[in-house]
Design an enzyme around this catalytic site. Structure first.
Site, short mmCIF file in Angstrom:
data_model
loop_
_atom_site.label_atom_id
_atom_site.label_comp_id
_atom_site.label_asym_id
_atom_site.label_seq_id
_atom_site.Cartn_x
_atom_site.Cartn_y
_atom_site.Cartn_z
N PHE A 124 1.64 29.35 -20.14
CA PHE A 124 0.24 29.15 -19.80
C PHE A 124 -0.03 29.86 -18.48
CE2 PHE A 124 -3.45 26.73 -18.34
CZ PHE A 124 -4.21 26.66 -19.49
N ASP A 196 6.88 21.93 -17.93
CA ASP A 196 5.46 21.64 -18.06
C ASP A 196 5.26 20.95 -19.41
OD1 ASP A 196 2.71 21.70 -18.56
OD2 ASP A 196 2.41 23.60 -17.50
N TYR A 221 -5.52 14.78 -19.55
CA TYR A 221 -6.70 14.87 -20.43
C TYR A 221 -6.41 15.41 -21.83
CZ TYR A 221 -6.60 19.66 -18.51
OH TYR A 221 -6.21 20.91 -18.12
N LYS A 222 -5.16 15.78 -22.12
CA LYS A 222 -4.87 16.27 -23.47
C LYS A 222 -4.45 15.09 -24.35
CE LYS A 222 -4.18 20.96 -21.87
NZ LYS A 222 -3.28 21.90 -21.20
N ARG A 370 -6.71 27.72 -33.39
CA ARG A 370 -5.72 26.69 -33.09
C ARG A 370 -6.22 25.31 -33.54
NH1 ARG A 370 -3.84 25.40 -26.93
NH2 ARG A 370 -6.00 24.72 -26.89
C1 LIG Z 1 -3.72 22.69 -20.05
C2 LIG Z 1 -2.54 23.26 -19.35
C3 LIG Z 1 -2.51 23.30 -17.94
C4 LIG Z 1 -3.70 22.85 -17.14
O1 LIG Z 1 -3.51 22.88 -15.77
P1 LIG Z 1 -4.56 22.19 -14.80
O2 LIG Z 1 -4.20 22.69 -13.47
O3 LIG Z 1 -4.37 20.69 -14.93
O4 LIG Z 1 -5.92 22.60 -15.23
C5 LIG Z 1 -1.35 23.75 -17.34
N1 LIG Z 1 -0.29 24.16 -18.07
C6 LIG Z 1 -0.31 24.15 -19.42
C7 LIG Z 1 0.89 24.59 -20.19
C8 LIG Z 1 -1.45 23.73 -20.09
O5 LIG Z 1 -1.48 23.76 -21.42
#
Ligand SMILES: *Cc1c(COP(=O)(O)O)cnc(C)c1O
Length: 411
Positions: A124, A196, A221-222, A370
């Site tokens: 990500f 992560d 939030y996921k 997705r």
């Molecule tokens: C959604 C997501 C994030 C989000 O990071 P924030 O800083 O909380 O917005 C980070 N890493 C991954 C792999 C994600 O899917």
């Protein structure tokens, strides 16, 4: 696969009743809980209470009387069993990005003879950006990002690597990495590992302690359903907590914040990883949302998640008009998280047409459609109906209407 079989799957589903604990719009099939979890019914009254009674009436007394001050730890402890962590190792605070900064610096400092942070090209972006920013700040002599393809991780774990930074479930393809195995190989080479868990916490059983992970970060939030912008969490293995030092030395991470000492003395437990004042309203929402997990068996979550996705794939395969959708996720359920990705040249337009018909999926650039499967509130009937709508959109070529190609800021 026919409709009767779908109904049988729903009837046999031990998690089916969990859907009643969520507020879901009647006209929507929600397959995007991997991006923003749905609203648990327990959240509304809790947030209303926090606003009107705790804030409105009890005002500043609430830091003690309603334990606002303990929320980061309390919420961390509710997340811990979902990610295979014993007590005292998880705290809720900030965003993943900020938490990554804290644990990256910590890990680099613990392994200060080395400078390389190894990650994957397809990680990500925020994970990679945070390393790039840190490298800018410290100089390449202290922090260097090296990125490799997912399948080449193992062969790049050499004695020059300080930190291995991996996302357990790939945000695009849903490919699941072997946490225990990669952590072990990294440790054998003296490498510290940061996981992560954005797409794994709440999606499948995670074994941080058993895998001997060093650090982890994840999202509220996921799959944890804490609401938009919900605070994130981080994990630091107990064995590191006394020696570790994170650089965002905010007063909430001080050993005694209310001594107002001019010198920073870090707390020698997970509290050190807090920085400033917790976001009480959104953390309270997450706290209430986490109660839905109390009686949930993560193995049941995994079984249902695998069956939901396998059913979706089977229904897609049954429909010749969907053959242009190419599965980019591993086709073996054990090798995936709880989402499926399909590539298609018109992925964006198909996604918009689906949304217009009440099936919420999402698009990930450049060409991925997705679908996320959240076992707590997705039924097999949802899957059946979603595929029927998808078939209709593709067969009729409705997605080619110009209104479905209008670019949006958030996809
Ligand atoms: C959604 C997501 C994030 C989000 O990071 P924030 O800083 O909380 O917005 C980070 N890493 C991954 C792999 C994600 O899917």
């Amino acid at each position: 696969m026919n409709f009767d079989e779908i109904i049988t799957l729903d009837k046999a589903d031990p998690l089916a009743k969990k859907r009643l604990e969520f507020d879901l719009p009647a006209d929507t099939i929600y397959l995007d809980g991997n991006s923003l979890g749905a609203l648990p019914k327990s959240v509304k009254p809790r947030v209303a209470e926090v606003i009107s009674q705790q804030w409105g009436n009890d005002l500043i007394k609430s830091w003690n009387s309603h334990n606002w001050i303990d929320l980061p730890i309390q919420v961390g402890e509710k997340i811990a069993p979902i990610i295979g962590a014993a007590q005292g190792q998880v705290i809720c605070c900030d965003s993943i990005s900020v938490n990554l900064f804290k644990v990256l610096c910590s890990a680099l400092k613990l392994n200060s003879e080395r400078t390389v942070v190894l990650s994957t090209k397809d990680n990500f972006p925020t994970d990679l950006y945070m390393v790039q920013g840190l490298s800018d700040l410290l100089g390449a002599g202290s922090c260097q990002l090296e990125i490799v393809e997912e399948q080449d991780i193992q062969q790049n774990l050499t004695r020059s690597v300080a930190v291995l930074l991996l996302t357990q479930v790939n945000f695009r393809t849903g490919m699941l990495l072997d946490m225990a195995k990669l952590t072990q190989i990294a440790h054998d080479k003296g490498i510290l590992v940061i996981w992560d868990l954005a797409h794994s916490a709440g999606a499948l059983p995670v074994e941080l302690d058993n895998s001997k992970a060093d650090f982890a970060v994840g999202c509220g939030y996921k799959y944890l359903n804490g609401g938009p912008g919900s605070p994130a969490f981080l994990y630091v293995a107990k064995r590191h907590q006394v020696t570790v030092k994170q650089p965002l030395c905010g007063w909430m991470g001080h050993a005694n914040p209310f001594a107002f000492d001019p010198n920073y003395v870090p707390s020698h437990d997970i509290n050190q990883f807090q920085c400033g004042t917790p976001s009480v309203i959104s953390m309270s929402a997450l706290d209430a949302a986490l109660d839905v997990w109390q009686d949930v068996d993560m193995l049941q979550i995994r079984t249902k998640s695998e069956t939901l996705a396998d059913t979706f794939i089977a229904l897609i395969k049954m429909n010749p008009c969907l053959h242009e959708l190419t599965l980019c996720s591993p086709d073996v359920a054990q090798l995936r998280g709880s989402q499926l990705a399909f590539s298609h040249d018109a992925a964006f337009a198909i996604c918009q047409a689906l949304i217009a018909k009440g099936v919420i999926a999402d698009f990930r650039a450049p060409n991925i459609l997705r679908f996320g499967f959240t076992p707590l509130y997705t039924s097999f009937e949802d899957i059946w109906r979603a595929v029927a709508i998808l078939v209709n959109i593709v067969e009729s070529e409705q997605y080619k209407e110009p209104r479905f190609s209008i670019t949006l800021k958030v996809t």
